[in-house]
Write a protein that holds these residues in place. Structure first.
Motif, short mmCIF file in Angstrom:
data_model
loop_
_atom_site.label_atom_id
_atom_site.label_comp_id
_atom_site.label_asym_id
_atom_site.label_seq_id
_atom_site.Cartn_x
_atom_site.Cartn_y
_atom_site.Cartn_z
N LYS A 208 40.08 27.37 23.60
CA LYS A 208 39.61 28.63 23.03
C LYS A 208 40.65 29.74 23.16
N ASP A 209 41.66 29.52 24.01
CA ASP A 209 42.69 30.54 24.22
C ASP A 209 44.01 30.20 23.54
N LEU A 210 44.10 29.03 22.89
CA LEU A 210 45.34 28.66 22.20
C LEU A 210 45.55 29.54 20.97
N ARG A 211 46.81 29.85 20.68
CA ARG A 211 47.14 30.77 19.59
C ARG A 211 47.57 30.02 18.33
N MET A 212 47.11 30.50 17.19
CA MET A 212 47.56 30.01 15.89
C MET A 212 48.77 30.84 15.45
N PHE A 213 49.58 30.27 14.56
CA PHE A 213 50.71 31.03 14.03
C PHE A 213 50.19 32.24 13.26
N SER A 214 50.80 33.40 13.54
CA SER A 214 50.30 34.65 12.96
C SER A 214 51.30 35.35 12.05
N ASP A 275 54.80 19.70 24.18
CA ASP A 275 54.31 18.36 23.84
C ASP A 275 52.93 18.06 24.39
N ALA A 276 52.35 18.99 25.13
CA ALA A 276 50.99 18.82 25.63
C ALA A 276 49.98 19.68 24.87
N VAL A 277 50.45 20.42 23.88
CA VAL A 277 49.60 21.32 23.10
C VAL A 277 49.13 20.59 21.84
N PRO A 278 47.84 20.70 21.47
CA PRO A 278 47.40 20.09 20.20
C PRO A 278 48.25 20.57 19.04
N ALA A 279 48.57 19.65 18.13
CA ALA A 279 49.54 19.92 17.08
C ALA A 279 49.20 21.16 16.25
N GLN A 280 47.92 21.40 16.00
CA GLN A 280 47.54 22.54 15.17
C GLN A 280 47.98 23.87 15.76
N PHE A 281 48.10 23.90 17.09
CA PHE A 281 48.41 25.15 17.77
C PHE A 281 49.87 25.28 18.18
N PRO A 283 52.90 25.54 16.55
CA PRO A 283 53.70 26.66 16.01
C PRO A 283 53.23 28.01 16.54
N GLY A 284 51.92 28.19 16.68
CA GLY A 284 51.41 29.47 17.18
C GLY A 284 51.75 29.71 18.63
N GLU A 285 51.65 28.68 19.46
CA GLU A 285 52.02 28.84 20.87
C GLU A 285 53.51 29.12 21.01
N MET A 286 54.33 28.45 20.19
CA MET A 286 55.77 28.68 20.21
C MET A 286 56.07 30.12 19.79
N GLU A 287 55.47 30.55 18.72
CA GLU A 287 55.66 31.92 18.25
C GLU A 287 55.23 32.92 19.32
N ALA A 288 54.09 32.67 19.95
CA ALA A 288 53.53 33.63 20.90
C ALA A 288 54.44 33.85 22.10
N VAL A 289 55.02 32.77 22.66
CA VAL A 289 55.86 32.95 23.84
C VAL A 289 57.18 33.64 23.48
N VAL A 290 57.68 33.41 22.27
CA VAL A 290 58.90 34.11 21.83
C VAL A 290 58.60 35.60 21.69
N VAL A 291 57.47 35.93 21.09
CA VAL A 291 57.08 37.34 20.95
C VAL A 291 56.89 37.97 22.33
N PRO A 313 61.82 9.69 14.95
CA PRO A 313 60.44 9.44 14.54
C PRO A 313 59.43 9.49 15.68
N ALA A 314 59.89 9.44 16.94
CA ALA A 314 58.96 9.42 18.06
C ALA A 314 58.55 10.83 18.51
N PHE A 315 59.20 11.85 18.00
CA PHE A 315 58.94 13.21 18.48
C PHE A 315 58.71 14.17 17.33
N SER A 316 57.77 15.08 17.53
CA SER A 316 57.51 16.10 16.51
C SER A 316 57.80 17.51 17.03
#
Length: 428
Positions: A208-214, A275-281, A283-291, A313-316
Motif C-alpha cells: 500500500k506504500d509502494l510508489r507508481m511512476f509519477s 529486484d525485490a519490488v513488484p515489477a509494476q512499482f 519504475p516508481g520506486e526508482m524515481e521516488a528515491v532519486v527525487v 535475459p535473466a534480469f529486468s
C-alpha cells in the motif's frame, strides 16, 4: 528512504562548529570507536580511515550526530573474492555503516582480506569459522552479516544453523537474501528469545506504500548518471561508489543511489533493493528515491547503481533503472577477460558496442564512458583494452580500481561541462 549513520563516535568533550578535514579527523578519532587491532593498523595505514571519516566530516557539516560504528563479522564461506561473495567483497572495500572485523571463509583462512581482493593489506583477516572470528574480535560483535549472493537467494540447511548459532550468542543479523528471516517462525522465535534483531535488507515496503511512476523525475535538474554493465556481478556498485567519492573529493557534490542489497548494507543514504519490488512499482520506486536524493541533498550529480545488464535475459532491473531514473548519462562496466555470463556458460559476453547501442536505443540517454573490470587480465592487458575501446567506441575508458579516480571525474566533466564551469566559478 534509507539513511546511513556515521561510523565513528564523537569523543567525549568534543565540540565542533564546522566539519573538519579528513586529515584532522584521522588524528581526532584515532583512539575512539575502532577496535584495538584496527587502531594499530590505522596508525600505519591512514587510508583505512579515510572513507568512513569522509562520511563523518559530511555528517558534522550538515549538523548530524555521530554514533559508534556497529561492529560486524561477514560470512562468506568458499566465496570471498569470488562473484557470489560480492556483498562481502563490497563491505571490505567500503562500509559507512559497519566496522568490519573479519570475514569467515575456511578456504582463505589466515589471509588478509585486502590482499585477497587484489589491494593493500587492511588488517581485516579471513577467519576459518565463527569461533575463530569471535576469538579475533575479543568481544561479541554487534552483527553477523550474511555476505553472499547465491543465485537461489536462499539459505542452505547448514547456513540456517550457523545464523541461528550467531543469534543464540546475541548477535544481530543482516540478511541480504530474498528469503526474509523475520517471516520464518524459527528465526522469529530466536529473535524474541535472545532479544536480537534481524535486518532483512531486501524486504520492500508494504504494497500500500509502494510508489507508481509519477513523472516527478523531471523536477530533478542535476545530471543523473547510471552505472550499468554488460553482465551481473561485474563491478557496477564498486565503480559507482568510487565515482561518487571521486566527484565529492573534486568539489562536485555527488550522491549515490543504491539499487541492491550490498549498497544498502554498506550504508547508502538513499536506495531501494529493486529486484525485490513488484515489477509494476519498480519504475516508481526508482524515481521516488532519486527525487528524495535530489530534494534531500541538493547535489550537483546523482549517481545511480546499476543491476544486471539490459541485454541479459535473466534480469529486468536495468530496464527499470533506465525507466525510473531517466539518466542523462550512462557509464558502462565491462569485463574483457570474462568469456561468458555469470552462471550461464552457454551465453557469451556481449561486446560493449552492442550493449551501448541497446542502451541508447531503449532509453533517451548517452553512454559517456566505459569502465573495465580487470578480472583475468594483466595490467598491460588492461592498458591495451583501454586504448582499444577508446579508439573503437570514441568515449573515454578506464579501470576504476587500478587507475586514478581522476579519470572518472574527467569522464563526467567532459560529458557535463557545466559542472566544470561551476568548479571554475566556485559556485555550487
Amino acid at each position: 528512504m534509507i539513511r546511513a549513520k556515521s561510523n565513528l563516535p564523537r569523543p567525549q568533550g568534543l565540540k565542533l562548529t564546522a566539519a573538519p578535514q579528513v586529515g584532522t579527523l584521522v588524528e581526532l578519532f584515532m583512539d575512539h570507536g575502532l577496535s584495538a587491532r584496527r587502531r594499530q593498523s590505522a596508525r600505519h595505514q591512514g587510508e583505512g580511515l579515510v572513507q568512513p571519516l569522509r562520511a563523518v566530516s559530511e555528517r558534522l557539516r550538515t549538523g548530524g550526530d555521530l554514533e559508534r560504528a556497529a561492529t560486524a563479522v561477514v560470512y562468506c564461506e568458499a566465496n570471498f573474492g569470488a562473484i557470489d561473495g560480492k556483498t562481502a567483497n563490497g563491505l571490505v572495500r567500503h562500509s559507512e555503516k559497519y566496522e568490519i572485523l573479519s570475514v569467515i571463509d575456511s578456504e582463505k583462512a589466515g589471509l588478509d582480506t585486502g590482499v585477497v581482493l587484489g589491494g593493500e593489506p587492511n588488517a581485516i583477516p579471513v577467519c576459518r569459522d565463527l569461533a575463530a572470528a569471535l576469538a579475533h574480535a575479543g568481544t561479541l560483535p554487534d552483527y553477523f552479516i550474511f555476505g553472499m549472493a547465491p543465485a537461489t537467494g536462499m539459505l542452505s540447511t547448514h547456513e540456517r544453523g550457523l545464523v541461528l548459532e550467531a543469534m543464540g550468542l546475541g548477535m544481530n543479523i543482516v540478511n541480504g537474501l530474498h528469503e526474509f528471516l523475520n517471516e520464518d517462525p524459527e528465526f522469529a522465535a530466536m529473535s524474541a528469545a535472545r532479544n536480537v534483531k534481524i535486518v532483512d535488507i531486501r524486504r520492500p515496503r508494504s504494497k500500500k506504500d509502494l510508489r507508481m511512476f509519477s513523472g516527478r523525475i523531471s523536477e530533478v535538474t542535476c545530471p543523473r548518471i547510471a552505472v550499468l554493465g554488460t553482465d551481473c556481478a561485474i563491478g557496477k556498485r564498486t565503480t559507482a561508489s568510487i565515482l561518487t567519492r571521486a566527484l565529492n573529493d573534486r568539489g562536485v557534490k555527488a550522491v549515490l543511489v543504491g539499487t541492491g542489497q550490498t549498497g544498502l548494507i554498506q550504508g547508502a543514504r538513499y536506495g531501494v533493493a529493486l529486484d525485490a519490488v513488484p515489477a509494476q512499482f519498480c519504475p516508481g520506486e526508482m524515481e521516488a528515491v532519486v527525487v528524495e536524493a535530489f530534494e534531500g541533498e541538493n547535489p550537483d550529480v546523482i549517481v545511480i547503481e546499476g543491476q544486471g545488464a539490459l541485454s541479459h535475459p535473466a534480469f529486468s532491473t536495468s530496464s527499470f533503472i533506465l525507466r525510473g531514473s531517466c539518466p542523462d548519462g550512462v557509464v558502462l562496466q565491462h569485463a574483457p577477460g570474462r568469456a561468458h555470463r555469470c552462471d550461464f556458460e552457454q551465453m557469451a559476453m556481449p561486446k560493449p558496442a552492442t550493449e551501448i547501442h541497446l542502451i541508447q536505443t531503449f532509453s533517451d540517454t548517452k553512454v559517456i564512458g566505459l569502465t573495465i573490470n580487470h578480472e583475468n587480465m594483466s595490467d598491460a592487458e588492461v592498458s591495451a583494452a583501454i586504448t582499444r575501446y577508446e579508439h573503437e567506441l570514441g568515449i573515454p575508458a578506464t579501470d576504476a580500481l587500478t587507475r586514478s579516480p581522476e579519470r572518472l571525474v574527467e569522464m563526467v566533466l567532459s560529458a557535463f561541462p557545466e559542472l566544470g564551469e561551476k568548479l571554475s566559478a566556485g559556485v555550487r
